[in-house]
Design an enzyme around this catalytic site. Structure first.
Site, PDB file in Angstrom:
ATOM      1  N   GLN A   1       0.829  -1.206   0.000  1.00 50.27           N
ATOM      2  CA  GLN A   1       0.000   0.000   0.000  1.00 50.27           C
ATOM      3  C   GLN A   1       0.864   1.256   0.000  1.00 50.27           C
ATOM      4  O   GLN A   1       2.002   1.255   0.461  1.00 50.27           O
ATOM      5  CB  GLN A   1      -0.932   0.016   1.223  1.00 50.27           C
ATOM      6  CG  GLN A   1      -0.177   0.007   2.524  1.00 50.27           C
ATOM      7  CD  GLN A   1      -1.038   0.076   3.771  1.00 50.27           C
ATOM      8  OE1 GLN A   1      -0.555  -0.158   4.857  1.00 50.27           O
ATOM      9  NE2 GLN A   1      -2.296   0.394   3.638  1.00 50.27           N
TER      10      GLN A   1
ATOM     11  N   GLU B   1      -8.449   6.183   5.648  1.00 50.90           N
ATOM     12  CA  GLU B   1      -8.284   5.485   6.922  1.00 50.90           C
ATOM     13  C   GLU B   1      -8.065   6.449   8.077  1.00 50.90           C
ATOM     14  O   GLU B   1      -7.426   7.495   7.928  1.00 50.90           O
ATOM     15  CB  GLU B   1      -7.082   4.530   6.838  1.00 50.90           C
ATOM     16  CG  GLU B   1      -6.841   3.732   8.111  1.00 50.90           C
ATOM     17  CD  GLU B   1      -5.650   2.809   8.025  1.00 50.90           C
ATOM     18  OE1 GLU B   1      -5.379   2.093   9.008  1.00 50.90           O
ATOM     19  OE2 GLU B   1      -4.971   2.810   6.975  1.00 50.90           O
TER      20      GLU B   1
END
Length: 266
Positions: free
Chosen positions: A118, A199
């Site tokens: 990621q 997030e």
């Protein structure tokens, strides 16, 4: 499903390679903005019994930390994932401490619990001061050689080289700068998840970790969102949509249309 968040950095630092952390290690610990703390990304923390306020909503999943879209395959499928978004101006929700969020794309880390590949951009606000950092998952590492301002167009891409190696790239399209890093690990990717996520990450002091106060990021719209498979390119169509719920309140609204995933701070 609940996941632990232990980050065993000593094994990763034993070699020159930058690791793809396992799901239990994937924290991607790097320099925190507050002295003595480390910042870490956490696996999706699903809420299996959402509050009555949202129990009849059409979204498939709720979590305490992820909002966005996840493609899920039953076998190794996804070779790369990409998306472009505009860097937001985060706003305080009223607290006196630093508030943050991060936007990223990734391979695995949801139904695959062995590794994640990621990369993304953090955005934080303290009072009237705003800061941004581009990052990749390794021991205390932010990308150098790239900067961000509100309104910049940024493209983030994660590309699988093998089940234990991948390349992470951030392009600031507005400033004409690009950074890239190849990372490797003994942890194995499944290549079964492709993600476009906003997030609420964690900061840790010693073994004590907690979610940072979640900033009002406005809207993050991943455009040109796509994932590459062995048979071609796919959009996020048919993906699982995930909302953030904290303290019995839903903090995001997520939608997907064609190659666009939109996450709005509610």
């Amino acid at each position: 499903m609940m996941f632990t968040t232990a980050f065993l950095v000593q094994a990763l630092l034993a070699s020159a390679a930058f690791a793809i952390p396992t799901s239990k290690e994937r924290a991607a610990s790097r320099r925190a903005r507050r002295s003595g703390a480390t910042r870490q990304s956490k696996p999706v923390d699903r809420i299996t019994s959402p509050t009555s306020e949202v129990s009849n909503a059409s979204y498939v999943e709720f979590s305490s930390n992820w909002a966005g879209a996840v493609l899920v395959a039953s076998t190794a499928t996804y070779k790369s994932v990409t998306g472009t978004f505009t860097v937001p101006t985060p706003k305080s929700t009223g607290g006196s401490s630093e508030e943050c969020a991060t936007a990223w794309v990734g391979i695995d880390g949801d139904t695959c619990d062995t590794a994640i590949l990621q990369t993304g951009v953090d955005f934080c606000v303290t009072g009237s001061s705003v800061s941004y950092d581009g990052w990749y998952p390794a021991a205390s590492v932010d990308f150098s050689g790239i900067s961000f301002s509100a309104g910049d167009s940024v493209t983030v891409t994660a590309t699988v080289i093998s089940t234990s190696e991948g390349t992470l790239t951030i392009e600031n399209n507005s400033k004409g700068t690009t950074v890239s890093k190849t990372v490797s690990s003994s942890a194995k990717l499944c290549e079964t998840n492709a993600e476009w996520i906003v997030e609420d990450f964690e900061e840790c002091e010693g073994s004590s970790c907690s979610l940072v106060p979640f900033a009002n990021f406005g809207t993050i719209e991943f455009t040109g969102a796509s994932a590459t498979t062995s048979s071609g390119t796919v959009t996020p169509a048919g993906s699982t949509l995930i909302e953030i719920e904290q303290s019995n309140k839903v903090l995001t609204t997520v939608s997907q249309s064609g190659s666009t995933v939109t996450v709005v701070y509610a």
